[in-house]
Motif scaffolding. Structure first.
Motif, PDB file in Angstrom:
ATOM      1  N   LEU A 197       0.832  -1.206   0.000  1.00  0.00           N
ATOM      2  CA  LEU A 197       0.000   0.000   0.000  1.00  0.00           C
ATOM      3  C   LEU A 197       0.865   1.254   0.000  1.00  0.00           C
ATOM      4  O   LEU A 197       0.565   2.227  -0.706  1.00  0.00           O
ATOM      5  CB  LEU A 197      -0.934   0.008   1.212  1.00  0.00           C
ATOM      6  CG  LEU A 197      -2.076  -1.004   1.205  1.00  0.00           C
ATOM      7  CD1 LEU A 197      -2.815  -0.974   2.536  1.00  0.00           C
ATOM      8  CD2 LEU A 197      -3.032  -0.742   0.053  1.00  0.00           C
ATOM      9  N   ILE A 198       1.924   1.237   0.785  1.00  0.00           N
ATOM     10  CA  ILE A 198       2.832   2.388   0.836  1.00  0.00           C
ATOM     11  C   ILE A 198       3.473   2.609  -0.533  1.00  0.00           C
ATOM     12  O   ILE A 198       3.482   3.726  -1.053  1.00  0.00           O
ATOM     13  CB  ILE A 198       3.909   2.192   1.927  1.00  0.00           C
ATOM     14  CG1 ILE A 198       3.263   2.202   3.313  1.00  0.00           C
ATOM     15  CG2 ILE A 198       4.985   3.278   1.834  1.00  0.00           C
ATOM     16  CD1 ILE A 198       4.176   1.747   4.445  1.00  0.00           C
ATOM     17  N   LYS A 199       3.973   1.536  -1.144  1.00  0.00           N
ATOM     18  CA  LYS A 199       4.619   1.636  -2.462  1.00  0.00           C
ATOM     19  C   LYS A 199       3.634   2.090  -3.543  1.00  0.00           C
ATOM     20  O   LYS A 199       4.029   2.719  -4.515  1.00  0.00           O
ATOM     21  CB  LYS A 199       5.232   0.298  -2.854  1.00  0.00           C
ATOM     22  CG  LYS A 199       6.366  -0.140  -1.968  1.00  0.00           C
ATOM     23  CD  LYS A 199       7.650   0.386  -2.490  1.00  0.00           C
ATOM     24  CE  LYS A 199       8.809  -0.235  -1.726  1.00  0.00           C
ATOM     25  NZ  LYS A 199      10.060   0.346  -2.118  1.00  0.00           N
ATOM     26  N   ASP A 200       2.342   1.778  -3.358  1.00  0.00           N
ATOM     27  CA  ASP A 200       1.306   2.175  -4.324  1.00  0.00           C
ATOM     28  C   ASP A 200       0.786   3.582  -4.088  1.00  0.00           C
ATOM     29  O   ASP A 200      -0.156   4.014  -4.753  1.00  0.00           O
ATOM     30  CB  ASP A 200       0.134   1.191  -4.275  1.00  0.00           C
ATOM     31  CG  ASP A 200       0.472  -0.156  -4.885  1.00  0.00           C
ATOM     32  OD1 ASP A 200       1.483  -0.256  -5.609  1.00  0.00           O
ATOM     33  OD2 ASP A 200      -0.281  -1.117  -4.639  1.00  0.00           O
ATOM     34  N   GLY A 201       1.351   4.301  -3.109  1.00  0.00           N
ATOM     35  CA  GLY A 201       0.929   5.681  -2.856  1.00  0.00           C
ATOM     36  C   GLY A 201      -0.352   5.803  -2.059  1.00  0.00           C
ATOM     37  O   GLY A 201      -1.019   6.826  -2.122  1.00  0.00           O
ATOM     38  N   GLN A 202      -0.690   4.779  -1.288  1.00  0.00           N
ATOM     39  CA  GLN A 202      -1.940   4.779  -0.527  1.00  0.00           C
ATOM     40  C   GLN A 202      -1.772   5.280   0.910  1.00  0.00           C
ATOM     41  O   GLN A 202      -2.715   5.214   1.695  1.00  0.00           O
ATOM     42  CB  GLN A 202      -2.531   3.369  -0.504  1.00  0.00           C
ATOM     43  CG  GLN A 202      -2.829   2.799  -1.870  1.00  0.00           C
ATOM     44  CD  GLN A 202      -3.862   3.604  -2.622  1.00  0.00           C
ATOM     45  OE1 GLN A 202      -4.823   4.081  -2.063  1.00  0.00           O
ATOM     46  NE2 GLN A 202      -3.645   3.774  -3.909  1.00  0.00           N
ATOM     47  N   VAL A 203      -0.581   5.772   1.263  1.00  0.00           N
ATOM     48  CA  VAL A 203      -0.338   6.281   2.614  1.00  0.00           C
ATOM     49  C   VAL A 203       0.148   7.716   2.512  1.00  0.00           C
ATOM     50  O   VAL A 203       1.029   8.035   1.717  1.00  0.00           O
ATOM     51  CB  VAL A 203       0.706   5.407   3.359  1.00  0.00           C
ATOM     52  CG1 VAL A 203       1.026   5.984   4.731  1.00  0.00           C
ATOM     53  CG2 VAL A 203       0.195   3.978   3.491  1.00  0.00           C
ATOM     54  N   ARG A 204      -0.455   8.589   3.323  1.00  0.00           N
ATOM     55  CA  ARG A 204      -0.094  10.002   3.334  1.00  0.00           C
ATOM     56  C   ARG A 204       0.164  10.485   4.757  1.00  0.00           C
ATOM     57  O   ARG A 204      -0.433   9.995   5.712  1.00  0.00           O
ATOM     58  CB  ARG A 204      -1.210  10.845   2.707  1.00  0.00           C
ATOM     59  CG  ARG A 204      -1.314  10.670   1.212  1.00  0.00           C
ATOM     60  CD  ARG A 204      -2.471  11.447   0.609  1.00  0.00           C
ATOM     61  NE  ARG A 204      -3.779  11.009   1.102  1.00  0.00           N
ATOM     62  CZ  ARG A 204      -4.373   9.872   0.778  1.00  0.00           C
ATOM     63  NH1 ARG A 204      -3.785   9.019  -0.020  1.00  0.00           N
ATOM     64  NH2 ARG A 204      -5.549   9.563   1.246  1.00  0.00           N
TER      65      ARG A 204
END
Length: 115
Positions: free
Chosen positions: A38-45
């Motif tokens: 999820l982090i690598k897919d840009g799903q964490v901000r």
């Protein structure tokens, strides 16, 4: 795990820990590998900015927004793909697989496979 936005606030116990591990510990229902993806897919901000480093150190009090998408079924769906069937009976099928046809779903080839 329910899909949607989840907010994680790092505690004093989380300080200095890896972001992927902290999020996985707080959410509980997701593995660290899934959180890393999820982090690598840009799903964490953090503070509205995408965080793309799973190994980033966390500071107590930081809040992270995690977008968890709907789960995708692991069972492939049938597709109408023309195949050259050489033999078929109740127990066996022999297919002349054309070159370039991917055999099973994997990253980059989720559809249009022999499976």
């Amino acid at each position: 795990m329910e899909p949607g936005q989840h907010f994680i606030t790092a505690t004093a116990d989380d300080a200095g820990g890896r972001l992927d591990r902290v999020i996985a510990n707080h959410l509980g229902a997701l593995s660290r590998a899934r959180v890393k993806a999820l982090i690598k897919d840009g799903q964490v901000r953090h503070a509205g900015v995408v965080v793309d480093a799973p190994n980033r150190s966390v500071t107590a009090g930081e809040t992270f927004e995690v977008d968890v998408p709907e789960a995708v079924s692991a069972i492939p769906k049938a597709e109408a793909i023309p195949l050259n069937v050489l033999f078929e009976d109740a127990d066996l099928i022999v297919v002349n697989k054309p070159a370039g046809l991917v055999v099973h779903p994997a990253a980059g080839n989720w559809t249009g496979t022999l499976v």
